[in-house]
Design a protein around this motif. Structure first.
Motif, PDB file in Angstrom:
ATOM      1  N   GLU A 126       0.020  10.324 -16.533  1.00  0.00           N
ATOM      2  CA  GLU A 126       1.488   9.860 -16.982  1.00  0.00           C
ATOM      3  C   GLU A 126       1.693   8.324 -16.641  1.00  0.00           C
ATOM      4  OE1 GLU A 126       3.419  13.917 -17.879  1.00  0.00           O
ATOM      5  OE2 GLU A 126       3.942  12.934 -16.020  1.00  0.00           O
ATOM      6  N   PHE A 127       1.684   8.330 -15.086  1.00  0.00           N
ATOM      7  CA  PHE A 127       2.180   7.206 -14.406  1.00  0.00           C
ATOM      8  C   PHE A 127       0.918   5.984 -14.793  1.00  0.00           C
ATOM      9  CE2 PHE A 127       1.999   4.261 -10.938  1.00  0.00           C
ATOM     10  CZ  PHE A 127       3.347   4.010 -10.566  1.00  0.00           C
ATOM     11  N   ALA A 128      -0.405   6.452 -14.716  1.00  0.00           N
ATOM     12  CA  ALA A 128      -1.366   5.516 -14.854  1.00  0.00           C
ATOM     13  C   ALA A 128      -1.261   4.708 -16.511  1.00  0.00           C
ATOM     14  CB  ALA A 128      -2.806   6.107 -14.673  1.00  0.00           C
ATOM     15  N   GLY A 164       2.050   8.357   2.127  1.00  0.00           N
ATOM     16  CA  GLY A 164       1.033   8.611   2.984  1.00  0.00           C
ATOM     17  C   GLY A 164      -0.261   7.647   2.440  1.00  0.00           C
ATOM     18  N   LYS A 165      -1.387   7.704   3.252  1.00  0.00           N
ATOM     19  CA  LYS A 165      -2.629   6.998   3.225  1.00  0.00           C
ATOM     20  C   LYS A 165      -3.109   6.914   1.737  1.00  0.00           C
ATOM     21  CE  LYS A 165      -6.246   7.643   5.451  1.00  0.00           C
ATOM     22  NZ  LYS A 165      -7.198   7.738   6.645  1.00  0.00           N
ATOM     23  N   ASN A 166      -3.328   5.960   1.118  1.00  0.00           N
ATOM     24  CA  ASN A 166      -4.011   6.038  -0.305  1.00  0.00           C
ATOM     25  C   ASN A 166      -5.570   6.503  -0.185  1.00  0.00           C
ATOM     26  OD1 ASN A 166      -5.225   5.052  -2.658  1.00  0.00           O
ATOM     27  ND2 ASN A 166      -3.725   3.388  -2.919  1.00  0.00           N
ATOM     28  N   PRO A 167      -5.512   7.525  -0.826  1.00  0.00           N
ATOM     29  CA  PRO A 167      -6.956   8.277  -0.823  1.00  0.00           C
ATOM     30  C   PRO A 167      -8.174   7.500  -1.464  1.00  0.00           C
ATOM     31  CG  PRO A 167      -5.582   9.424  -2.499  1.00  0.00           C
ATOM     32  CD  PRO A 167      -4.783   8.454  -1.888  1.00  0.00           C
ATOM     33  N   ALA A 168      -7.744   6.399  -2.277  1.00  0.00           N
ATOM     34  CA  ALA A 168      -8.993   5.615  -2.899  1.00  0.00           C
ATOM     35  C   ALA A 168      -9.102   4.330  -2.088  1.00  0.00           C
ATOM     36  CB  ALA A 168      -8.251   5.451  -4.460  1.00  0.00           C
ATOM     37  N   MET A 169      -8.559   4.087  -0.805  1.00  0.00           N
ATOM     38  CA  MET A 169      -8.800   2.976  -0.124  1.00  0.00           C
ATOM     39  C   MET A 169     -10.098   3.123   0.203  1.00  0.00           C
ATOM     40  SD  MET A 169      -5.695   2.979   2.509  1.00  0.00           S
ATOM     41  CE  MET A 169      -6.521   1.684   3.462  1.00  0.00           C
ATOM     42  N   TRP A 170     -11.160   1.584   0.325  1.00  0.00           N
ATOM     43  CA  TRP A 170     -12.422   1.520   0.564  1.00  0.00           C
ATOM     44  C   TRP A 170     -12.703   2.079   2.071  1.00  0.00           C
ATOM     45  CZ3 TRP A 170     -16.850   2.272  -0.602  1.00  0.00           C
ATOM     46  CH2 TRP A 170     -18.032   1.617  -0.089  1.00  0.00           C
ATOM     47  N   GLU A 209      -7.228   3.059  -6.690  1.00  0.00           N
ATOM     48  CA  GLU A 209      -6.358   2.572  -5.645  1.00  0.00           C
ATOM     49  C   GLU A 209      -5.090   1.542  -6.015  1.00  0.00           C
ATOM     50  OE1 GLU A 209      -6.892   0.216  -1.298  1.00  0.00           O
ATOM     51  OE2 GLU A 209      -8.310  -0.535  -3.171  1.00  0.00           O
ATOM     52  N   ARG A 210      -5.288   0.741  -7.103  1.00  0.00           N
ATOM     53  CA  ARG A 210      -4.229   0.040  -7.497  1.00  0.00           C
ATOM     54  C   ARG A 210      -2.836   0.954  -8.060  1.00  0.00           C
ATOM     55  NH1 ARG A 210      -4.219  -5.301 -11.350  1.00  0.00           N
ATOM     56  NH2 ARG A 210      -1.944  -5.712 -11.347  1.00  0.00           N
ATOM     57  N   VAL A 211      -3.290   1.877  -8.778  1.00  0.00           N
ATOM     58  CA  VAL A 211      -2.454   2.878  -9.458  1.00  0.00           C
ATOM     59  C   VAL A 211      -1.786   3.503  -8.485  1.00  0.00           C
ATOM     60  CG1 VAL A 211      -2.097   4.899 -10.964  1.00  0.00           C
ATOM     61  CG2 VAL A 211      -3.622   2.935 -11.940  1.00  0.00           C
ATOM     62  N   LEU A 212      -2.401   4.094  -7.472  1.00  0.00           N
ATOM     63  CA  LEU A 212      -1.809   4.918  -6.476  1.00  0.00           C
ATOM     64  C   LEU A 212      -1.057   4.043  -5.436  1.00  0.00           C
ATOM     65  CD1 LEU A 212      -4.702   7.343  -5.370  1.00  0.00           C
ATOM     66  CD2 LEU A 212      -2.676   7.778  -6.879  1.00  0.00           C
ATOM     67  N   ASP A 213      -1.192   2.630  -5.194  1.00  0.00           N
ATOM     68  CA  ASP A 213      -0.493   1.711  -4.691  1.00  0.00           C
ATOM     69  C   ASP A 213       0.710   1.694  -5.212  1.00  0.00           C
ATOM     70  OD1 ASP A 213      -1.960   1.540  -2.330  1.00  0.00           O
ATOM     71  OD2 ASP A 213      -3.015  -0.408  -3.043  1.00  0.00           O
ATOM     72  N   ALA A 214       0.911   1.390  -6.392  1.00  0.00           N
ATOM     73  CA  ALA A 214       2.083   1.321  -7.445  1.00  0.00           C
ATOM     74  C   ALA A 214       3.132   2.415  -7.404  1.00  0.00           C
ATOM     75  CB  ALA A 214       1.649   1.004  -8.949  1.00  0.00           C
ATOM     76  N   ALA A 215       2.251   3.728  -7.575  1.00  0.00           N
ATOM     77  CA  ALA A 215       3.027   4.970  -7.446  1.00  0.00           C
ATOM     78  C   ALA A 215       3.730   4.949  -6.138  1.00  0.00           C
ATOM     79  CB  ALA A 215       2.086   6.276  -7.542  1.00  0.00           C
TER      80      ALA A 215
END
Length: 421
Positions: free
Chosen positions: A109-111, A192-198, A178-184
């Motif tokens: 939904e968010f993406a 918390g920490k973004n789980p998709a960070m490199w 990563e960008r979607v989760l950053d925006a969320a």
């Protein structure tokens, strides 16, 4: 203090009132009717935020009316009673509703909503399709998951099967997640920490072999013949694209830099072209500084031929075919097509490689000067901090020599054994 009266409206009144305005049922519950014969009917709840004088309005949903579906009076009263309970407990009903919505929002939904909000900024014609493929197909395992529940393992489930086989695609997918989760997180949907960070995923994914892509380039010995062919084509063409291609060869700049070149950037007296900093922010030159390009005799001749005498400073030098007023630049692939017409196995960026090979093989100009002529970084951060000059005089000599070479009738040109500066 007497209690506020509740249940002021009857069920019949709630469904038949047509007068526009707010009709109180008591205790903060209102039936709102908008103006017009078919005015919208809805239930709202008005309350004050504890400890402040601010009033807030909370929508409860559409109200039932003649021939209209919606909440009946009894259903609206039940919702109002729940809100009053929250107020009694010292809670803000609006904040509670937002928290509940946030907790239930899924990645899909968010993406989807996020993609709609950013797609206007996409420049590539395939970017939207690539994003859609990633968030709808590759991210299918997490689309139904709540944003707050997505962890590193879920991201690995998406990336691991494709990390080696299609690494470039996998890297793009990771970046988009990563960008979607950053925006969320920025909108308060997760923390918390973004789980998709490199940085987080790097130790967990196998190291892939990333092949370095090389742009097709013509051997520098073929460049004089290519330039001659472009000049012949220009004599019968109705556009200046062949001159633009020759200019790019002469200056060894990137196509985008020549494509968006404006009249005001050229100093004919100093024989210089100053490319603004915003167009120099590339991987090779992340500092984004203005870059001065020394212009050879032939480069100057080309500019004088293509720039109208009455051109405004902000007019494009190499205008599109149908832009007689120079208000639009030539097309993104116009120069590429012009080059391929005379030398099929060639790209515009490959012209820079041909120049670099010629400097290294046929001249004694210093390596650093050749790199600086291409606007590449030279030296480490410490060396760059102390280097303030741009070696313009030396770069002018190498570009003049290159201009004489590609404009020569043969591939042999007299060059000094050592460049004298």
């Amino acid at each position: 203090m007497a209690k506020r009266q509740l249940h002021k409206l009857s069920a019949r009144e709630a469904e038949t009132i047509v007068e526009a305005g707010r009709h109180s049922d008591g205790g903060g519950l209102y039936l709102v009717i908008e103006t017009g014969a078919h005015g919208r009917r809805q239930w709202i709840f008005l309350y004050r935020v504890r400890g402040t004088s601010r009033r807030r309005e909370l929508g409860l949903g559409p109200a039932k009316g003649k021939g209209k579906d919606g909440l009946s009076l009894s259903e609206a009263r039940l919702k109002a009673a729940d809100i009053r309970k929250l107020l009694t407990l010292g809670k803000d009903p609006a904040a509670e509703r937002r928290a509940l919505a946030v907790a239930d929002t899924t990645f899909g939904e968010f993406a989807d909503a996020f993609l709609i909000s950013i797609k206007a900024g996409f420049k590539g014609k395939n970017t939207l399709a690539d994003w859609t493929r990633d968030i709808e197909v590759r991210c299918k395992p997490i689309r139904a998951m709540k944003l707050a529940d997505i962890c590193t393992n879920e991201v690995l489930t998406i990336l691991s099967p494709i990390w080696i086989a299609i690494n470039r695609t996998a890297r793009e997918t990771r970046s988009r997640i990563e960008r979607v989760l950053d925006a969320a997180e920025a909108k308060g949907f997760r923390s918390g920490k973004n789980p998709a960070m490199w940085k987080t995923l790097k130790p967990l994914l196998p190291k892939s072999k990333r092949s370095k892509r090389h742009h097709k380039a013509a051997p520098y010995k073929d460049m004089p013949a290519i330039v001659r062919a472009l000049r012949v084509k220009h004599e019968t063409a109705d556009t200046t694209v062949n001159l633009a291609a020759e200019f790019i060869i002469l200056t060894a700049v990137r196509t985008s830099e020549a494509r968006f070149m404006r009249v005001g950037e050229v100093d004919f007296t100093e024989r210089l072209w100053k490319i603004p900093a915003e167009r120099m922010k590339t991987e090779d030159d992340p500092r984004g500084e203005d870059f001065e390009v020394p212009l050879s005799d032939r480069a100057i001749s080309i500019l004088k031929e293509v720039i109208p005498k009455d051109a405004a400073p902000d007019a494009y030098v190499f205008a599109g075919q149908w832009s007689k007023d120079h208000a639009k630049p030539f097309g993104m692939n116009a120069v590429l097509h012009a080059l391929k017409a005379v030398y099929p196995a060639m790209t515009t960026h490959g012209c820079r490689s041909s120049f670099r090979d010629w400097v290294g093989d046929e001249t004694r100009f210093e390596r650093d000067i050749a790199e600086m002529a291409l606007a590449h970084k030279v030296g480490d951060d410490t060396e760059q901090a102390y280097r303030r000059g741009n070696a313009l005089k030396k770069r002018r000599q190498v570009m003049d020599a290159w201009g004489r070479y590609v404009g020569s009738a043969s591939n042999v040109i007299a060059l000094p054994l050592r460049a004298s500066f």
